[in-house]
Design a protein around this motif. Structure first.
Motif, PDB file in Angstrom:
ATOM      1  N   GLU A  41       0.824  -1.214   0.000  1.00  0.00           N
ATOM      2  CA  GLU A  41       0.000   0.000   0.000  1.00  0.00           C
ATOM      3  C   GLU A  41       0.853   1.256   0.000  1.00  0.00           C
ATOM      4  OE1 GLU A  41      -3.605   2.105   2.606  1.00  0.00           O
ATOM      5  OE2 GLU A  41      -2.792   0.150   3.199  1.00  0.00           O
ATOM      6  N   ALA A  42       1.900   1.261   0.845  1.00  0.00           N
ATOM      7  CA  ALA A  42       2.813   2.401   0.870  1.00  0.00           C
ATOM      8  C   ALA A  42       3.546   2.538  -0.456  1.00  0.00           C
ATOM      9  CB  ALA A  42       3.811   2.243   2.018  1.00  0.00           C
ATOM     10  N   GLY A  43       3.870   1.409  -1.068  1.00  0.00           N
ATOM     11  CA  GLY A  43       4.539   1.441  -2.363  1.00  0.00           C
ATOM     12  C   GLY A  43       3.671   2.062  -3.446  1.00  0.00           C
ATOM     13  N   ARG A  44       2.395   1.688  -3.456  1.00  0.00           N
ATOM     14  CA  ARG A  44       1.495   2.260  -4.459  1.00  0.00           C
ATOM     15  C   ARG A  44       1.418   3.774  -4.313  1.00  0.00           C
ATOM     16  NH1 ARG A  44      -1.234  -2.657  -3.492  1.00  0.00           N
ATOM     17  NH2 ARG A  44      -2.446  -1.754  -1.775  1.00  0.00           N
ATOM     18  N   ALA A  45       1.388   4.255  -3.076  1.00  0.00           N
ATOM     19  CA  ALA A  45       1.340   5.698  -2.854  1.00  0.00           C
ATOM     20  C   ALA A  45       2.604   6.387  -3.351  1.00  0.00           C
ATOM     21  CB  ALA A  45       1.133   5.979  -1.365  1.00  0.00           C
TER      22      ALA A  45
END
Length: 217
Positions: free
Chosen positions: A79-83
């Motif tokens: 999730e942090a990567g997608r952001a």
């Protein structure tokens, strides 16, 4: 030009996210006329990892207590990567490698002037493509595409091994226990993959403080 050292590991997910934020921060600072030299320095998250690596699912179950807990942490990272604009494919990641060989290649890439491209390629190879970056053949192929041929021959010997181990130990003795960690002209600024705008402001303040110190010296 000031130097920013990024202490990281090639299998640290927050280091890939941190690189994405770093790239954004540097672009912002460049628009303000501030430019920095970036160097990637070694740190082993798993210094006791066998040279051949281990099967990832089993390793993470042992490290975090269960497969389910490992999957929860992977989901948070994704999730942090997608952001941040990077795409983790944990379903493709089958092994957790020893990263000494990867760090040796990263060090060779600094000398060849292609370190940033090589680091980016290693992160993508491991986290997005699920490749075993502890394998010399994989490292040779990834490095060649990043503009650094001949790494299979380098890895067959001992080049850069002692230097990598010494820098890893120096970071630990200097109090660094987590990565990514960012230093400017050897002054530790912060650890963690903070967002690009906050990272840019931290670098801007550090540059100003160091400039004032130099004027007063």
């Amino acid at each position: 030009m000031r130097t920013i050292d990024v202490i990281s590991d090639a299998i640290c997910p927050w280091c890939w996210i941190g690189k994405a934020h770093l790239d954004a921060a540097l672009a912002e600072l460049a628009r303000d006329g501030l430019e920095f030299r970036i160097r990637w320095k070694p740190f082993q998250l798993n210094p006791d990892m066998p040279e051949e690596g281990v099967e990832r699912a089993t390793y993470r179950a042992q490290k975090f207590g269960s497969v389910e807990r490992g999957a929860e942490l992977d989901a948070q990272v994704a999730e942090a990567g997608r952001a941040a604009g990077v795409d983790f494919r944990h379903d493709l990641m089958l092994r957790t490698p020893n990263t000494i060989a990867a760090h040796r290649v990263i060090r060779a890439a600094e000398q060849a002037g292609v370190q940033d491209a090589l680091v980016d390629a290693l992160f993508r190879a491991y986290f997005h493509e699920g490749r075993d970056i502890g394998d010399a053949a994989v490292l040779d192929a990834v490095a060649a595409k990043a503009g650094l041929p001949g790494m299979a021959a380098m890895l067959a010997g001992d080049a850069h091994r002692d230097a990598v181990l010494a820098e890893d130990m120096a970071a630990r003795r200097g109090g660094i226990s987590g990565v990514p960690s960012f230093l400017m002209d050897r002054h530790l600024l912060f650890s963690g993959a903070m967002p690009g705008p906050r990272m840019a402001e931290a670098f801007r303040r550090a540059d100003a403080i160091l400039s004032e110190r130099e004027k007063a010296a």
